[in-house]
Design a protein around this motif. Structure first.
Motif, PDB file in Angstrom:
ATOM      1  N   PRO A  29     -13.979  -3.245  14.177  1.00 17.53           N
ATOM      2  CA  PRO A  29     -14.510  -1.882  14.052  1.00 17.53           C
ATOM      3  C   PRO A  29     -13.475  -0.813  14.381  1.00 17.53           C
ATOM      4  CG  PRO A  29     -16.083  -3.284  15.179  1.00 17.53           C
ATOM      5  CD  PRO A  29     -14.816  -4.074  15.067  1.00 17.53           C
ATOM      6  N   LEU A  30     -12.621  -1.093  15.378  1.00 21.53           N
ATOM      7  CA  LEU A  30     -11.558  -0.146  15.695  1.00 21.53           C
ATOM      8  C   LEU A  30     -10.584  -0.028  14.532  1.00 21.53           C
ATOM      9  CD1 LEU A  30     -10.489   1.617  18.061  1.00 21.53           C
ATOM     10  CD2 LEU A  30      -9.075  -0.337  18.727  1.00 21.53           C
ATOM     11  N   GLY A  31     -10.255  -1.162  13.922  1.00 17.77           N
ATOM     12  CA  GLY A  31      -9.334  -1.147  12.796  1.00 17.77           C
ATOM     13  C   GLY A  31      -9.887  -0.441  11.579  1.00 17.77           C
ATOM     14  N   TYR A  32     -11.200  -0.468  11.414  1.00 19.36           N
ATOM     15  CA  TYR A  32     -11.791   0.189  10.251  1.00 19.36           C
ATOM     16  C   TYR A  32     -11.631   1.706  10.312  1.00 19.36           C
ATOM     17  CZ  TYR A  32     -13.901  -3.516   7.496  1.00 19.36           C
ATOM     18  OH  TYR A  32     -14.095  -4.575   6.644  1.00 19.36           O
ATOM     19  N   SER A  33     -11.372   2.243  11.485  1.00 17.52           N
ATOM     20  CA  SER A  33     -11.091   3.670  11.613  1.00 17.52           C
ATOM     21  C   SER A  33      -9.611   3.967  11.781  1.00 17.52           C
ATOM     22  CB  SER A  33     -11.850   4.261  12.820  1.00 17.52           C
ATOM     23  OG  SER A  33     -13.221   4.330  12.579  1.00 17.52           O
ATOM     24  N   PHE A  34      -8.856   3.030  12.354  1.00 12.39           N
ATOM     25  CA  PHE A  34      -7.477   3.319  12.738  1.00 12.39           C
ATOM     26  C   PHE A  34      -6.432   2.500  11.981  1.00 12.39           C
ATOM     27  CE2 PHE A  34      -9.911   4.873  16.282  1.00 12.39           C
ATOM     28  CZ  PHE A  34      -9.207   5.977  16.727  1.00 12.39           C
ATOM     29  N   ASN A  35      -6.850   1.542  11.148  1.00 16.51           N
ATOM     30  CA  ASN A  35      -5.863   0.651  10.541  1.00 16.51           C
ATOM     31  C   ASN A  35      -6.204   0.396   9.080  1.00 16.51           C
ATOM     32  OD1 ASN A  35      -3.544  -1.087  10.640  1.00 16.51           O
ATOM     33  ND2 ASN A  35      -4.933  -2.839  10.627  1.00 16.51           N
ATOM     34  N   LEU A  36      -6.082   1.415   8.257  1.00 16.81           N
ATOM     35  CA  LEU A  36      -6.347   1.301   6.823  1.00 16.81           C
ATOM     36  C   LEU A  36      -5.017   1.384   6.083  1.00 16.81           C
ATOM     37  CD1 LEU A  36      -9.556   3.526   6.664  1.00 16.81           C
ATOM     38  CD2 LEU A  36      -9.372   1.051   6.936  1.00 16.81           C
ATOM     39  N   ASP A  37      -4.306   0.248   6.068  1.00 15.66           N
ATOM     40  CA  ASP A  37      -2.930   0.237   5.576  1.00 15.66           C
ATOM     41  C   ASP A  37      -2.821   0.627   4.111  1.00 15.66           C
ATOM     42  OD1 ASP A  37      -2.083  -0.692   8.098  1.00 15.66           O
ATOM     43  OD2 ASP A  37      -2.488  -2.767   7.539  1.00 15.66           O
ATOM     44  N   GLY A  38      -3.689   0.054   3.271  1.00 14.62           N
ATOM     45  CA  GLY A  38      -3.634   0.368   1.851  1.00 14.62           C
ATOM     46  C   GLY A  38      -3.941   1.824   1.567  1.00 14.62           C
ATOM     47  N   SER A  39      -4.932   2.354   2.253  1.00 14.99           N
ATOM     48  CA  SER A  39      -5.301   3.757   2.064  1.00 14.99           C
ATOM     49  C   SER A  39      -4.185   4.687   2.519  1.00 14.99           C
ATOM     50  CB  SER A  39      -6.587   4.074   2.832  1.00 14.99           C
ATOM     51  OG  SER A  39      -7.668   3.319   2.331  1.00 14.99           O
ATOM     52  N   GLY A  90      -9.059   9.814 -12.712  1.00 11.93           N
ATOM     53  CA  GLY A  90      -9.237   8.882 -13.817  1.00 11.93           C
ATOM     54  C   GLY A  90      -8.846   7.460 -13.483  1.00 11.93           C
ATOM     55  N   VAL A  91      -7.866   7.281 -12.613  1.00 11.42           N
ATOM     56  CA  VAL A  91      -7.403   5.932 -12.269  1.00 11.42           C
ATOM     57  C   VAL A  91      -7.691   5.591 -10.813  1.00 11.42           C
ATOM     58  CG1 VAL A  91      -5.606   5.848 -14.021  1.00 11.42           C
ATOM     59  CG2 VAL A  91      -5.093   6.857 -11.799  1.00 11.42           C
ATOM     60  N   ASP A  92      -8.365   6.479 -10.107  1.00 13.75           N
ATOM     61  CA  ASP A  92      -8.582   6.266  -8.673  1.00 13.75           C
ATOM     62  C   ASP A  92      -9.425   5.031  -8.408  1.00 13.75           C
ATOM     63  OD1 ASP A  92      -8.281   7.418  -5.873  1.00 13.75           O
ATOM     64  OD2 ASP A  92     -10.460   7.217  -6.029  1.00 13.75           O
ATOM     65  N   THR A  93     -10.345   4.687  -9.325  1.00 14.42           N
ATOM     66  CA  THR A  93     -11.168   3.501  -9.134  1.00 14.42           C
ATOM     67  C   THR A  93     -10.311   2.245  -9.025  1.00 14.42           C
ATOM     68  OG1 THR A  93     -13.060   4.459 -10.302  1.00 14.42           O
ATOM     69  CG2 THR A  93     -12.971   2.075 -10.166  1.00 14.42           C
ATOM     70  N   PHE A  94      -9.350   2.102  -9.933  1.00 15.63           N
ATOM     71  CA  PHE A  94      -8.494   0.918  -9.914  1.00 15.63           C
ATOM     72  C   PHE A  94      -7.563   0.931  -8.705  1.00 15.63           C
ATOM     73  CE2 PHE A  94      -9.421   2.087 -14.341  1.00 15.63           C
ATOM     74  CZ  PHE A  94     -10.156   0.974 -14.717  1.00 15.63           C
ATOM     75  N   LEU A  95      -7.092   2.102  -8.329  1.00 18.29           N
ATOM     76  CA  LEU A  95      -6.247   2.211  -7.150  1.00 18.29           C
ATOM     77  C   LEU A  95      -7.047   1.918  -5.882  1.00 18.29           C
ATOM     78  CD1 LEU A  95      -4.357   5.495  -8.117  1.00 18.29           C
ATOM     79  CD2 LEU A  95      -3.549   3.155  -8.399  1.00 18.29           C
ATOM     80  N   ASP A  96      -8.298   2.383  -5.857  1.00 18.76           N
ATOM     81  CA  ASP A  96      -9.152   2.191  -4.683  1.00 18.76           C
ATOM     82  C   ASP A  96      -9.433   0.714  -4.446  1.00 18.76           C
ATOM     83  OD1 ASP A  96     -10.601   2.927  -2.498  1.00 18.76           O
ATOM     84  OD2 ASP A  96     -12.345   3.634  -3.595  1.00 18.76           O
ATOM     85  N   MET A  97      -9.609  -0.056  -5.514  1.00 17.90           N
ATOM     86  CA  MET A  97      -9.868  -1.483  -5.373  1.00 17.90           C
ATOM     87  C   MET A  97      -8.696  -2.183  -4.682  1.00 17.90           C
ATOM     88  SD  MET A  97     -11.498  -1.912  -9.177  1.00 17.90           S
ATOM     89  CE  MET A  97     -11.804  -3.673  -9.166  1.00 17.90           C
ATOM     90  N   GLY A  98      -7.482  -1.849  -5.097  1.00 19.17           N
ATOM     91  CA  GLY A  98      -6.302  -2.469  -4.497  1.00 19.17           C
ATOM     92  C   GLY A  98      -6.076  -2.060  -3.062  1.00 19.17           C
ATOM     93  N   ARG A  99      -6.230  -0.762  -2.771  1.00 19.13           N
ATOM     94  CA  ARG A  99      -5.963  -0.307  -1.403  1.00 19.13           C
ATOM     95  C   ARG A  99      -7.063  -0.767  -0.453  1.00 19.13           C
ATOM     96  NH1 ARG A  99      -7.075   5.051  -4.021  1.00 19.13           N
ATOM     97  NH2 ARG A  99      -9.057   5.843  -3.256  1.00 19.13           N
ATOM     98  N   THR A 100      -8.318  -0.916  -0.938  1.00 20.60           N
ATOM     99  CA  THR A 100      -9.391  -1.413  -0.086  1.00 20.60           C
ATOM    100  C   THR A 100      -9.150  -2.870   0.287  1.00 20.60           C
ATOM    101  OG1 THR A 100     -10.977   0.113  -1.097  1.00 20.60           O
ATOM    102  CG2 THR A 100     -11.873  -1.772   0.085  1.00 20.60           C
ATOM    103  N   ALA A 101      -8.737  -3.691  -0.682  1.00 22.91           N
ATOM    104  CA  ALA A 101      -8.406  -5.078  -0.382  1.00 22.91           C
ATOM    105  C   ALA A 101      -7.264  -5.153   0.636  1.00 22.91           C
ATOM    106  CB  ALA A 101      -8.024  -5.816  -1.668  1.00 22.91           C
ATOM    107  N   THR A 102      -6.303  -4.254   0.518  1.00 27.01           N
ATOM    108  CA  THR A 102      -5.193  -4.219   1.464  1.00 27.01           C
ATOM    109  C   THR A 102      -5.678  -3.834   2.859  1.00 27.01           C
ATOM    110  OG1 THR A 102      -3.680  -3.616  -0.324  1.00 27.01           O
ATOM    111  CG2 THR A 102      -2.916  -3.227   1.925  1.00 27.01           C
TER     112      THR A 102
END
Length: 436
Positions: free
Chosen positions: A296-306, A374-386
């Motif tokens: 839970p701490l990482g979900y706020s402080f450790n979003l590397d892909g984003s 226009g391309v944020d959906t595809f970018l969001d998928m990759g950064r969320t997985a990261t």
């Protein structure tokens, strides 16, 4: 719901491309009708951007206050929290710096020559001194900071408020619950706002292609490919560093987290993968005593892909509008993103909130976000997985530091109850709900 929204965004993207291409072919480039139509289409993403900006301040304030207040005050909590934050800061610096290096190397926005609708602010062209940076961080009034959407000052207030509420204990519990309710409300509002994303994507692409033609899609393709290449490089670097602590077991972690990873990628939401990620780490040998606090701490402080995306996308917009930023200004932007990204929520397309805040902070054209929709959906998928991979690696390494990493189970084995927790290393230590 997330998959349906992604489908509608894809539909809106192709519909916008088709309409824009048709208008570009049917009407002369200097036609007043074309300019008027493109301006009307541009209204859709502009309204969407206003809605995004509307949720910035309360979302960041509530997320950080609840995250910091949940740390508690025990010695074990302080030690684990300190190690976690140390890892998060290092990972953040690496991901944001890697994004800045790659975007300067590839120059994906170079040659687009867009013109800002409003004058560019002074921070994008003037020297950004250390004194100015420090003074901009310290708020004189949290109300004024909220009214001005000054994210840096909101973050400073949230830090003090979260620590104070943690120290108050039960006395501050009603305020913590209120902040948690505010987080829930803002996430619900974010869901409402994101329903307008397909229309925003449609309008953004139709407007851009109507005036500039299909040639701009080549730039989009290069931007997506370069960003995914950066994510792949970061994954390799992340697992290589983890192997210094975990040995060969670091590379096996990818097998254990494959299901939450695919879930996060397909829904573009790291929140949707959290329950499965807990189970995967249970099998890997991480006690819930650790994962229930670090994740839970990482979900706020450790979003590397984003965080990599925020630096990549912000510089892309500056390049597209022909706004040069010196090395010193880019370092200042890196520090700003390091701070503002800590309030980002683990929901689809939440990085747009941080990008909008950073563009405003540096006086860059906020309408440049329309280039990304226009391309944020595809970018969001990759950064969320990261993001999911980054938090899984961080949790495993911190568990190893604590000497509590247990023998792994088969990746597909059922979870024992309680999972990997002995009386010595049980949930009693931190008293945190891992599903919170």
């Amino acid at each position: 719901m997330a998959r349906r929204l992604t489908l509608w965004i894809v539909i809106g993207m192709f519909a916008g491309i088709a309409l824009g291409a048709g208008l570009h072919q049917a009407l002369p480039a200097d036609s007043k009708t074309l300019a008027t139509t493109a301006d009307l289409l541009k209204l859709l993403p502009e309204v969407f951007l206003r809605l995004i900006k509307m949720i910035i301040a309360p979302l960041i304030l509530a997320t950080l206050v609840t995250g910091i207040a949940a740390m508690g005050d025990s010695s074990a909590l302080g030690r684990i929290g300190g190690r976690a934050l140390g890892w998060f800061v290092c990972a953040s610096l690496i991901s944001i710096t890697l994004g800045l290096v790659l975007v300067n190397l590839f120059q994906p926005g170079h040659g687009l020559h867009f013109t800002a609708a409003a004058p560019v602010g002074t921070l994008s062209t003037a020297d950004f001194t250390f004194r100015h940076f420090v003074m901009e961080i310290v708020p004189t009034s949290v109300i004024d900071a909220m009214a001005q959407n000054n994210v840096l000052q909101i973050l400073v207030f949230a830090l003090f408020a979260g620590v104070a509420l943690s120290a108050l204990g039960e006395t501050g519990a009603p305020l913590v619950r209120g902040a948690e309710a505010l987080v829930a409300m803002m996430l619900t509002m974010t869901g409402y706002v994101m329903r307008a994303a397909p229309l925003a994507v449609f309008g953004a692409l139709a407007s851009v292609i109507a005036t500039r033609g299909l040639g701009i899609l080549v730039t989009y393709g290069a931007f997506v490919a370069e960003f995914y290449g950066g994510l792949a490089l970061f994954w390799l670097l992340l697992f290589s560093v983890a192997s210094l602590f975990l040995g060969r077991r670091a590379w096996l972690l990818a097998r254990y987290v494959r299901e939450p990873l695919l879930l996060a990628y397909s829904t573009a939401s790291s929140e949707s993968a959290l329950p499965r990620l807990f189970e995967a780490l249970d099998r890997f040998g991480v006690p819930r005593r650790i994962s229930g606090f670090v994740l839970p701490l990482g979900y706020s402080f450790n979003l590397d892909g984003s965080m990599m995306y925020t630096s990549f996308a912000t510089m892309f917009i500056a390049q597209a509008y022909g706004i040069p930023l010196s090395a010193g200004q880019q370092v200042a932007m890196l520090l700003t993103l390091m701070i503002t990204s800590k309030g980002i929520a683990g929901v689809p397309r939440a990085s747009l909130v941080v990008i909008a805040a950073t563009l405003t902070q540096f006086g860059l054209p906020i309408e440049g976000i329309a280039l990304l929709l226009g391309v944020d959906t595809f970018l969001d998928m990759g950064r969320t997985a990261t993001n999911v991979v980054g938090n899984a690696v961080a949790t495993a390494v911190i568990t190893h530091w604590e000497g509590m990493l247990q023998v792994p189970l088969d990746p597909d084995a059922p979870i024992p109850m309680p999972p990997h927790d002995t009386p010595e290393h049980g949930r009693r230590g931190l008293h945190l709900d891992p599903g919170a």
